[in-house]
Design a protein around this motif. Structure first.
Motif, PDB file in Angstrom:
ATOM      1  N   SER A 172      -7.217  -1.470  -7.766  1.00 36.14           N
ATOM      2  CA  SER A 172      -8.188  -1.710  -7.390  1.00 36.14           C
ATOM      3  C   SER A 172      -8.257  -3.600  -6.865  1.00 36.14           C
ATOM      4  O   SER A 172      -7.751  -4.581  -7.555  1.00 36.14           O
ATOM      5  CB  SER A 172      -9.468  -1.615  -7.831  1.00 36.14           C
ATOM      6  OG  SER A 172     -10.216  -2.332  -6.574  1.00 36.14           O
ATOM      7  N   THR A 173      -8.349  -3.825  -5.566  1.00 37.93           N
ATOM      8  CA  THR A 173      -8.074  -4.849  -4.712  1.00 37.93           C
ATOM      9  C   THR A 173      -9.278  -5.301  -5.485  1.00 37.93           C
ATOM     10  O   THR A 173      -9.486  -7.306  -5.244  1.00 37.93           O
ATOM     11  CB  THR A 173      -8.101  -4.513  -3.113  1.00 37.93           C
ATOM     12  OG1 THR A 173      -9.772  -3.869  -2.751  1.00 37.93           O
ATOM     13  CG2 THR A 173      -6.897  -3.962  -2.979  1.00 37.93           C
ATOM     14  N   SER A 217       0.907  -1.272   0.642  1.00 35.94           N
ATOM     15  CA  SER A 217       0.179   0.063   0.084  1.00 35.94           C
ATOM     16  C   SER A 217       0.686   1.684  -0.292  1.00 35.94           C
ATOM     17  O   SER A 217       0.626   2.762  -0.167  1.00 35.94           O
ATOM     18  CB  SER A 217      -1.334  -0.437   1.406  1.00 35.94           C
ATOM     19  OG  SER A 217      -0.237  -0.065   2.736  1.00 35.94           O
ATOM     20  N   THR A 219      -2.776   3.508  -0.360  1.00 36.70           N
ATOM     21  CA  THR A 219      -3.263   2.817  -0.763  1.00 36.70           C
ATOM     22  C   THR A 219      -4.597   2.763   0.088  1.00 36.70           C
ATOM     23  O   THR A 219      -3.680   2.129   0.029  1.00 36.70           O
ATOM     24  CB  THR A 219      -3.413   2.321  -2.673  1.00 36.70           C
ATOM     25  OG1 THR A 219      -2.628   3.061  -3.524  1.00 36.70           O
ATOM     26  CG2 THR A 219      -4.858   1.446  -2.834  1.00 36.70           C
ATOM     27  N   GLY A 262      -8.036  -0.117   0.665  1.00 32.45           N
ATOM     28  CA  GLY A 262      -9.038  -0.626   0.197  1.00 32.45           C
ATOM     29  C   GLY A 262      -9.943  -1.002   1.152  1.00 32.45           C
ATOM     30  O   GLY A 262      -9.853  -1.579   2.912  1.00 32.45           O
ATOM     31  N   SER A 294     -11.430   1.368  -3.167  1.00 26.17           N
ATOM     32  CA  SER A 294     -10.243   1.712  -2.840  1.00 26.17           C
ATOM     33  C   SER A 294     -10.147   3.525  -3.305  1.00 26.17           C
ATOM     34  O   SER A 294     -10.591   4.499  -3.503  1.00 26.17           O
ATOM     35  CB  SER A 294      -9.874   0.951  -4.467  1.00 26.17           C
ATOM     36  OG  SER A 294      -9.478   2.043  -5.148  1.00 26.17           O
TER      37      SER A 294
END
Length: 334
Positions: free
Chosen positions: A220-221, A202, A239, A241, A271
């Protein structure tokens, strides 16, 4: 071996490699498990003489973990959590600085970022990975000890105290980024100009990419496709999520990201990524924007220069909403 010309969210999870490279270049990677994730320092091959400095930086990260973790009884932060309700606890300059930054981000995000929210995560069962739907009274009891208004920071005495029992601090949403900033500053002082640092999946901090930008792919996760490609000369990316932990009751799904202002899980955002000058702010703001959504991101970026926010909504859309500007990056969507 992963393509050395870019870093993706998935690459961060499996094998972090980074940089935009000429074909003949190779990269040196020095890494260690710290703060329950992989800390990695990437250097260009010609900087092989800096490898001992990279190891020294990781040693420093180990010491920072000893200050900021809640998982060691001997840490400074654990000492504050144990004794802060009884009176001021004197701390070192590192812990005080990161807590002062936490208070500032909390204030400027209208309380969406809050390092005192652990009682709420425990109440919902996410802390022990046994999620459940708590009774309203349980949520209100947890909320009574959540909020930076319960934390007193005395700059002159370099001390921390709480105004009631039950308050506790957890730096999980900012500690890794803060450590990257400190490591980056150490390496810069030692003359290391081109370097990429990462913590887990992240957090990134880059420098020395003016001639050859570091190329970073954001994913995006949840949505398995690229959201944006960054060409980063310098700066940080953080980042957050929605993740996989949740509890479902009567067909309603409650995620693990708790809004400290309501005591209930936040929703509507898959996210949030932030690009700015330092990794601590990028990490903290990505958490805040995951909770506060595009309204908070737009409001914050309109009054704070050098911040970009990318918000991916949980509405079936594929393209993130983007706010703000940062001069150290060139970005293309998709």
């Amino acid at each position: 071996m992963p393509d050395p010309s870019r870093v993706t969210r998935r690459d961060f999870i499996t094998a972090p490699v980074a940089g935009h490279a000429r074909a003949a270049d190779f990269w040196l990677r020095v890494h260690r498990q710290i703060m329950a994730c992989r800390f990695e320092i990437v250097l260009p091959g010609e900087a092989g003489g800096a490898t001992p400095l990279a190891r020294e930086a990781l040693d420093y990260a180990d010491r920072l973990e000893e200050v900021m973790t809640i998982f060691r009884d001997t840490s400074e932060l654990s000492r504050v959590n144990r004794g802060g309700h009884a009176g001021p606890v004197v701390v070192g300059p590192v812990l005080f600085a990161v807590l002062a930054l936490c208070a500032e981000v909390h204030r400027e995000t209208d309380g969406a970022f809050d390092v005192t929210s652990t009682p709420l995560s425990r109440c919902w069962g996410f802390l022990g990975r046994e999620p459940r739907l708590p009774a309203p009274g349980e949520i209100e009891q947890a909320r009574s000890v959540v909020g930076m208004q319960h934390v007193r920071l005395d700059r002159e005495g370099c001390s921390v105290s709480f105004d009631r029992p039950g308050v506790s601090l957890n730096l999980g949403a900012i500690g890794k980024g803060y450590a990257l900033d400190r490591l980056g500053a150490l390496l810069q002082r030692r003359g290391v100009r081109r370097v990429l640092l990462s913590a887990g999946s992240s957090s990134i901090l880059a420098s020395g990419g003016h001639a050859e930008p570091w190329q970073v792919d954001l994913r995006s996760t949840v949505i398995d496709e690229r959201l944006a490609r960054l060409h980063l000369a310098h700066g940080a990316v953080g980042t957050s999520g929605a993740g996989e932990q949740f509890v479902e009751v009567d067909g309603v799904r409650y995620g693990h990201v708790i809004d400290p202002r309501t005591g209930c899980p936040a929703g509507g955002v898959l996210s949030a990524s932030v690009i700015t000058t330092d990794a601590a702010s990028a990490d903290a703001l990505s958490t805040a924007f995951l909770i506060g959504g595009p309204d908070l991101a737009q409001r914050y970026c309109s009054t704070h220069p050098d911040v970009i926010a990318l918000i991916t909504l949980d509405d079936g859309s594929r393209r993130p909403r983007t706010f703000g500007a940062y001069p150290g990056v060139r970005m293309t969507h998709g």
